[in-house]
Scaffold this motif. Structure first.
Motif, mmCIF file in Angstrom:
data_model
loop_
_atom_site.group_PDB
_atom_site.id
_atom_site.type_symbol
_atom_site.label_atom_id
_atom_site.label_comp_id
_atom_site.label_asym_id
_atom_site.label_seq_id
_atom_site.Cartn_x
_atom_site.Cartn_y
_atom_site.Cartn_z
ATOM 1 N N LEU A 84 61.556 15.338 58.108
ATOM 2 C CA LEU A 84 61.206 14.245 57.193
ATOM 3 C C LEU A 84 60.445 13.136 57.917
ATOM 4 O O LEU A 84 59.523 12.527 57.351
ATOM 5 N N LEU A 85 60.812 12.881 59.169
ATOM 6 C CA LEU A 85 60.100 11.869 59.958
ATOM 7 C C LEU A 85 58.660 12.306 60.203
ATOM 8 O O LEU A 85 57.728 11.496 60.085
ATOM 9 N N LEU A 110 56.944 14.453 58.387
ATOM 10 C CA LEU A 110 56.263 14.424 57.088
ATOM 11 C C LEU A 110 55.798 13.007 56.759
ATOM 12 O O LEU A 110 54.642 12.797 56.356
ATOM 13 N N SER A 111 56.682 12.039 56.952
ATOM 14 C CA SER A 111 56.327 10.644 56.677
ATOM 15 C C SER A 111 55.182 10.183 57.566
ATOM 16 O O SER A 111 54.231 9.539 57.101
ATOM 17 N N ALA A 112 55.265 10.535 58.866
ATOM 18 C CA ALA A 112 54.212 10.141 59.804
ATOM 19 C C ALA A 112 52.870 10.770 59.420
ATOM 20 O O ALA A 112 51.826 10.112 59.464
ATOM 21 N N SER A 113 52.901 12.043 59.018
ATOM 22 C CA SER A 113 51.661 12.732 58.631
ATOM 23 C C SER A 113 51.036 12.101 57.388
ATOM 24 O O SER A 113 49.825 11.923 57.315
ATOM 25 N N LEU A 114 51.880 11.761 56.419
ATOM 26 C CA LEU A 114 51.368 11.134 55.197
ATOM 27 C C LEU A 114 50.805 9.745 55.456
ATOM 28 O O LEU A 114 49.942 9.261 54.724
ATOM 29 N N LEU A 115 51.313 9.101 56.512
ATOM 30 C CA LEU A 115 50.817 7.775 56.886
ATOM 31 C C LEU A 115 49.559 7.844 57.750
ATOM 32 O O LEU A 115 49.012 6.815 58.139
ATOM 33 N N ALA A 119 52.745 18.158 54.276
ATOM 34 C CA ALA A 119 51.818 17.024 54.148
ATOM 35 C C ALA A 119 50.439 17.495 53.693
ATOM 36 O O ALA A 119 49.795 16.861 52.848
#
Length: 375
Positions: free
Chosen positions: A146-147, A149-154, A323
């Motif tokens: 999840l971390l 995924l969040s970093a990739s989306l950002l 992502a």
């Protein structure tokens, strides 16, 4: 011909003819052909290959074909798989380059590509579910995924995200295990190319060296490739930016790796020999990287600390695929036509046993018909 080599050639030539949609889609199609249908290796090991391939330069999906060929038929299989996958794209691209040079424009293929894009979304989603089940082995890995995924989306670079996840997971699980056992070590290796910038008139050898340099240091998507080629070719007056944009477009809508762009550019600059030199140059480093790396992967599994690293990188690789799927969905599902094709593809992918290749063909045909009927 060795039966295994023949099988490798047939599988990857077929994939090379229908592999639209970028690396995530290519890997999803490989998962279906190699793991589901032919069971050449376990899904766990396939995940290991994805994770490690993401950490080296070059086109990830093309390097995955080489890894799979190596596992099926040894070192000859590595070369047969890679060449078979690349061959259709380079032939199609060379033909388009000839037409472009002769007539000054590209053929109208947008209606077919329109339908392929939503169709591959379902194929990628299916692969993510299957690979995710193997990659997620603990609650901590879920959090790590999840971390990432969040970093990739950002917008964090995927290589940085993968390496950070691997190191963080390795340290966490190692400290958690509190093991006193000795750790095996695998010596790292670095592969540097010190190729000087070429500013003189283009020759076959110079083209080869330019694209060898790009292939040896290239990470990322077609947009990154554009940046490298812009610096190597446009700023030195070898190609106009408009010509480069057309070349990148060719790589995007032909099947197989986007690096087939090199074939198009090579033909523009130096005819058939230029196309051959550019194509060989940009793909050669990938063959060498995989040849060197592949024997180390099982050894990494035997090392406790590197096993933690691989598990963390694997779940991170699946998160990056998620992502990519989210980004592709946002870009693709913007009209009722594309949504319709995507829903049909989801049904066929999850409720039937139809091959992913036929789903791609279905998407192309329906996309073509819908665009013709609604314009």
């Amino acid at each position: 011909m060795n039966p295994k080599l023949k099988e490798v050639a047939q599988v990857f030539f077929k994939l090379g003819c229908f592999a639209f949609g970028g690396p995530a889609a290519h890997i999803a199609m490989m998962e279906d052909e190699i793991i589901e249908k032919r069971k050449w290796m376990t899904r766990d090991y396939f995940l290991d290959l994805i994770g490690t391939t993401n950490l080296i330069p070059g086109p990830n999906s093309t390097e995955m074909t080489m890894h799979c060929g190596y596992e099926r038929a040894g070192k000859p299989g590595l070369f047969v798989a890679g060449i078979s996958f690349i061959f259709p794209a380079t032939i199609i691209t060379a033909l388009l380059a000839f037409l472009y040079v002769k007539y000054g424009q590209l053929p109208k293929v947008e209606p077919f590509i329109y339908g392929i894009k939503p169709a591959v979304l379902a194929i990628i989603a299916s692969a993510i579910l299957k690979l995710g089940k193997k990659a997620i082995k603990s609650f901590e890995l879920v959090v790590l995924g999840l971390l990432v995924l969040s970093a990739s989306l950002l917008g964090v670079n995927e290589i940085i995200a993968l390496l950070a996840a691997g190191i963080l997971g390795m340290l966490y699980f190692y400290l958690k295990s509190k093991s006193n056992s000795s750790l095996n070590s695998v010596s790292p290796f670095l592969f540097f190319f010190g190729i000087s910038t070429i500013t003189a008139k283009v020759s076959t050898f110079k083209l080869f060296m330019i694209f060898l340099k790009v292939g040896a240091i290239l990470y990322g998507s077609g947009y990154v490739l554009f940046a490298y080629l812009d610096a190597e070719l446009v700023t030195r007056g070898l190609l106009t930016r408009a010509e480069l944009i057309d070349a990148i477009a060719i790589g995007q809508f032909t099947p197989g790796p986007v690096l087939s762009t090199s074939t198009f550019i090579g033909y523009q600059l130096s005819g058939f020999t230029g196309a051959l030199a550019a194509t060989t140059g940009i793909f050669l480093p990938s063959f060498l990287f995989v040849l060197i790396l592949n024997p180390f992967i099982p050894r990494m599994r035997n090392s406790k600390i590197l096993r933690y690293f691989l598990d963390s990188v694997n779940v991170a690789a699946v998160a990056v695929m998620v992502a990519v799927l989210i980004a592709m969905t946002r870009e693709t599902l913007v009209e009722w036509q594309s949504i319709t094709i995507a829903l049909i593809a989801v049904f066929l992918t999850f409720k039937t046993k139809i091959s992913t290749i036929w789903i791609i063909v279905m998407g192309a045909i329906i996309g073509f018909l819908l665009m013709i009927l609604t314009t």
